[in-house]
Design a protein around this motif. Structure first.
Motif, PDB file in Angstrom:
ATOM      1  N   ALA A   5       0.037   3.487 -22.836  1.00 15.36           N
ATOM      2  CA  ALA A   5      -1.243   2.983 -22.188  1.00 15.36           C
ATOM      3  C   ALA A   5      -1.418   3.469 -20.931  1.00 15.36           C
ATOM      4  N   GLY A   6      -2.540   3.396 -20.294  1.00 15.77           N
ATOM      5  CA  GLY A   6      -3.053   3.804 -18.963  1.00 15.77           C
ATOM      6  C   GLY A   6      -3.326   2.451 -18.278  1.00 15.77           C
ATOM      7  N   HIS A   7      -4.334   2.412 -17.596  1.00 16.97           N
ATOM      8  CA  HIS A   7      -4.984   1.581 -16.710  1.00 16.97           C
ATOM      9  C   HIS A   7      -5.793   0.206 -17.461  1.00 16.97           C
ATOM     10  N   PHE A   8      -5.672   0.596 -18.863  1.00 14.67           N
ATOM     11  CA  PHE A   8      -6.510  -0.263 -19.880  1.00 14.67           C
ATOM     12  C   PHE A   8      -5.575  -0.575 -21.084  1.00 14.67           C
ATOM     13  N   ALA A  66       0.898  -1.104  -0.020  1.00 17.14           N
ATOM     14  CA  ALA A  66       0.020  -0.019  -0.071  1.00 17.14           C
ATOM     15  C   ALA A  66       0.834   1.110  -0.057  1.00 17.14           C
ATOM     16  N   THR A  67       1.922   1.260   0.817  1.00 17.63           N
ATOM     17  CA  THR A  67       2.605   2.448   0.836  1.00 17.63           C
ATOM     18  C   THR A  67       3.896   2.222   0.034  1.00 17.63           C
ATOM     19  N   PRO A  68       4.446   3.119  -0.724  1.00 17.19           N
ATOM     20  CA  PRO A  68       3.883   4.423  -1.084  1.00 17.19           C
ATOM     21  C   PRO A  68       2.816   4.547  -2.332  1.00 17.19           C
ATOM     22  N   TRP A  69       2.577   3.371  -2.778  1.00 18.19           N
ATOM     23  CA  TRP A  69       2.019   3.319  -3.969  1.00 18.19           C
ATOM     24  C   TRP A  69       0.441   3.710  -4.148  1.00 18.19           C
ATOM     25  N   MET A  70      -0.303   3.185  -3.178  1.00 18.11           N
ATOM     26  CA  MET A  70      -1.708   3.776  -3.178  1.00 18.11           C
ATOM     27  C   MET A  70      -1.993   5.122  -2.849  1.00 18.11           C
ATOM     28  N   GLN A  71      -1.183   5.818  -2.326  1.00 17.93           N
ATOM     29  CA  GLN A  71      -1.194   7.427  -2.240  1.00 17.93           C
ATOM     30  C   GLN A  71      -0.754   7.893  -3.555  1.00 17.93           C
ATOM     31  N   GLN A  72       0.138   7.467  -4.264  1.00 14.91           N
ATOM     32  CA  GLN A  72       0.710   8.007  -5.351  1.00 14.91           C
ATOM     33  C   GLN A  72      -0.630   7.878  -6.332  1.00 14.91           C
ATOM     34  N   PHE A  73      -1.213   6.672  -6.353  1.00 18.36           N
ATOM     35  CA  PHE A  73      -2.296   6.325  -7.212  1.00 18.36           C
ATOM     36  C   PHE A  73      -3.265   7.358  -7.102  1.00 18.36           C
ATOM     37  N   GLY A 130       0.490  -0.766 -18.269  1.00 22.40           N
ATOM     38  CA  GLY A 130       0.525   0.587 -19.203  1.00 22.40           C
ATOM     39  C   GLY A 130       1.632   1.406 -18.441  1.00 22.40           C
ATOM     40  N   ASP A 131       2.478   1.793 -19.255  1.00 29.23           N
ATOM     41  CA  ASP A 131       3.655   2.702 -18.708  1.00 29.23           C
ATOM     42  C   ASP A 131       3.147   4.127 -18.355  1.00 29.23           C
ATOM     43  N   HIS A 132       1.763   4.457 -18.820  1.00 22.32           N
ATOM     44  CA  HIS A 132       1.155   5.639 -18.223  1.00 22.32           C
ATOM     45  C   HIS A 132      -0.117   5.358 -17.207  1.00 22.32           C
ATOM     46  N   ASP A 133      -0.022   4.288 -16.756  1.00 20.14           N
ATOM     47  CA  ASP A 133      -0.938   3.923 -15.515  1.00 20.14           C
ATOM     48  C   ASP A 133      -1.016   4.647 -14.522  1.00 20.14           C
ATOM     49  N   PRO A 134      -1.812   5.250 -13.655  1.00 24.87           N
ATOM     50  CA  PRO A 134      -1.839   6.144 -12.570  1.00 24.87           C
ATOM     51  C   PRO A 134      -1.485   5.129 -11.498  1.00 24.87           C
ATOM     52  N   ILE A 135      -1.380   3.932 -11.456  1.00 27.71           N
ATOM     53  CA  ILE A 135      -0.872   3.070 -10.755  1.00 27.71           C
ATOM     54  C   ILE A 135       0.767   3.118 -11.278  1.00 27.71           C
ATOM     55  N   PRO A 136       1.444   3.492 -10.421  1.00 30.79           N
ATOM     56  CA  PRO A 136       3.114   3.840 -10.770  1.00 30.79           C
ATOM     57  C   PRO A 136       3.727   2.622 -11.239  1.00 30.79           C
ATOM     58  N   ALA A 159     -17.956   9.870 -15.722  1.00 35.98           N
ATOM     59  CA  ALA A 159     -17.808  10.691 -16.853  1.00 35.98           C
ATOM     60  C   ALA A 159     -16.673  11.648 -16.913  1.00 35.98           C
ATOM     61  N   VAL A 160     -16.213  11.739 -15.408  1.00 34.72           N
ATOM     62  CA  VAL A 160     -15.316  12.660 -14.920  1.00 34.72           C
ATOM     63  C   VAL A 160     -14.020  11.733 -14.656  1.00 34.72           C
ATOM     64  N   PHE A 161     -14.212  10.765 -13.889  1.00 31.32           N
ATOM     65  CA  PHE A 161     -13.190  10.262 -13.022  1.00 31.32           C
ATOM     66  C   PHE A 161     -12.399   9.157 -14.056  1.00 31.32           C
ATOM     67  N   ILE A 162     -12.999   8.623 -14.892  1.00 34.45           N
ATOM     68  CA  ILE A 162     -12.535   7.693 -15.910  1.00 34.45           C
ATOM     69  C   ILE A 162     -11.223   8.324 -16.653  1.00 34.45           C
ATOM     70  N   HIS A 163     -11.394   9.446 -16.856  1.00 34.02           N
ATOM     71  CA  HIS A 163     -10.329  10.326 -17.880  1.00 34.02           C
ATOM     72  C   HIS A 163      -8.987  10.017 -17.051  1.00 34.02           C
ATOM     73  N   GLY A 164      -8.854   9.975 -15.574  1.00 35.75           N
ATOM     74  CA  GLY A 164      -7.470   9.706 -15.011  1.00 35.75           C
ATOM     75  C   GLY A 164      -6.997   8.498 -15.394  1.00 35.75           C
ATOM     76  N   TYR A 165      -7.792   7.375 -15.581  1.00 33.80           N
ATOM     77  CA  TYR A 165      -7.218   6.048 -15.916  1.00 33.80           C
ATOM     78  C   TYR A 165      -6.128   5.907 -17.223  1.00 33.80           C
ATOM     79  N   PHE A 166      -6.541   6.850 -18.292  1.00 36.60           N
ATOM     80  CA  PHE A 166      -5.986   6.658 -19.605  1.00 36.60           C
ATOM     81  C   PHE A 166      -4.776   7.489 -19.746  1.00 36.60           C
ATOM     82  N   SER A 167      -3.760   7.034 -20.600  1.00 40.86           N
ATOM     83  CA  SER A 167      -2.613   7.351 -20.875  1.00 40.86           C
ATOM     84  C   SER A 167      -2.598   9.046 -20.809  1.00 40.86           C
ATOM     85  N   ASP A 168      -3.441   9.733 -21.662  1.00 40.52           N
ATOM     86  CA  ASP A 168      -3.702  11.030 -21.716  1.00 40.52           C
ATOM     87  C   ASP A 168      -5.098  11.387 -21.049  1.00 40.52           C
TER      88      ASP A 168
END
Length: 330
Positions: free
Chosen positions: A304-307, A165-172, A276-282, A210-219
């Protein structure tokens, strides 16, 4: 054997069509969705688990969705690319989707989820299973394999929850919101608050994602990326959508500040980690997963992000199929 590979992403939905157009050829016809067969699995404590079967290939994968508290509805349609050569079993985890909705947190612990997965394995008569887990589902796959190493053949961990969990979930959490300007952040705060006690949980879910999903993608600012996703986070029954937060807290809460880095040292099965190299999970957190197993490799999907199966389907499919075919031939 631990390897790290950087896979060049291929934007199949756009670049393939563009290449065809440049050559004066018609764009390829998209692969039609795989036929879906549905049913129910009875688990050990009266819980009914909704499942979907996609594809009819000789090699069977059980696919585990993320969350906790989401369902296979967001994941299954976009993994049809694997259904061309495999049979995929998806099921909604307890408390979520079209499985039995539970409000008793003591029946929503990870041990319950492991028993459910074992019930699914037995229901389909699988001697040893290949598990493909996405996000939280990757953690469930690994924890199941630890509990049942003799029943697990291979693991494919796609953009997995961090090993610690630490530090990755906070960074996520920070990464999911880092792209928001002040107006977007205010809008997100508003829809997140409205979701908690919404009279219409489906509409509230759609406004939130509609708002939150954008953070999961590479851009996150590229509005075309979420449009590629065929899965639907908000298509679950209203009572399941209302229950999603409780499920998440009940599963992850007891873990506290978890650290699983030493938990899989004796698990001698082949493991592929795709991230994905741009996943919000580092991606640095993903690099800890292959180090936790005796026989594991990591493929980073570029752009790619989370998907990654949505953003870079060709690169994702190549990485997974190469692994499955290589391990099947051992």
């Amino acid at each position: 054997m631990n390897r790290i590979i950087l896979a060049a992403g291929v934007l199949a939905a756009t670049s393939t069509a563009a290449a065809a157009a440049a050559a004066g050829q018609p764009a390829p016809v998209p692969t039609p969705p795989a036929p879906v067969r549905t049913g129910q699995v009875a688990s050990t404590d009266g819980i009914s688990l909704h499942y979907e079967l996609r594809g009819s290939g000789p090699d069977t994968l059980i696919a585990l969705h993320g969350g906790p508290g989401l369902s296979s509805a967001y994941l299954a349609p976009d993994l049809d690319l694997l259904a061309r050569a495999h049979t995929l079993i998806f099921y909604d985890q307890r408390g979520a989707g079209r499985s039995t909705v539970l409000t008793d947190s003591t029946r929503l612990r990870v041990a319950d989820h492991i028993r459910d997965l074992e019930a699914v394995r037995r229901h389909f008569g699988l001697e040893r299973v290949t598990l493909l887990g996405h996000s939280w589902g990757a953690g469930l796959a690994a924890l199941y394999a630890r509990a049942h190493p003799d029943r697990t053949a291979r693991l494919v961990l796609v953009d997995p929850i961090p090993l610690r969990a630490t530090p990755w979930m906070q960074q996520f959490g920070r990464n999911l919101r880092a792209w928001m300007d002040s107006a977007t952040a205010a809008r997100f705060t508003q829809v997140a608050a409205a979701r908690r006690d919404a009279a219409d949980p489906v509409a509230a879910c759609r406004a939130y994602w509609a708002v939150f999903i954008h953070g999961y993608f590479s851009d996150p600012r590229d509005t075309t990326l979420p449009a590629r996703m065929r899965g639907d986070v908000c298509s679950d029954p209203p009572e399941a959508l209302r229950n999603s937060g409780l499920v998440s807290r009940s599963v992850l809460g007891p873990f506290g500040d978890w650290d699983w880095r030493e938990d899989f040292r004796e698990l001698r099965i082949p493991v592929l980690v795709v991230h994905g190299d741009h996943d919000p999970i580092p991606p640095a957190s993903a690099a800890e997963w292959p180090a936790a197993f005796p026989d594991a490799s990591l493929v980073l999907i570029a752009s790619a992000g989370h998907f990654p199966h949505v953003e870079q389907p060709d690169a994702f499919l190549r990485a997974v199929e190469d692994f499955l075919q290589r391990e099947a031939s051992r």
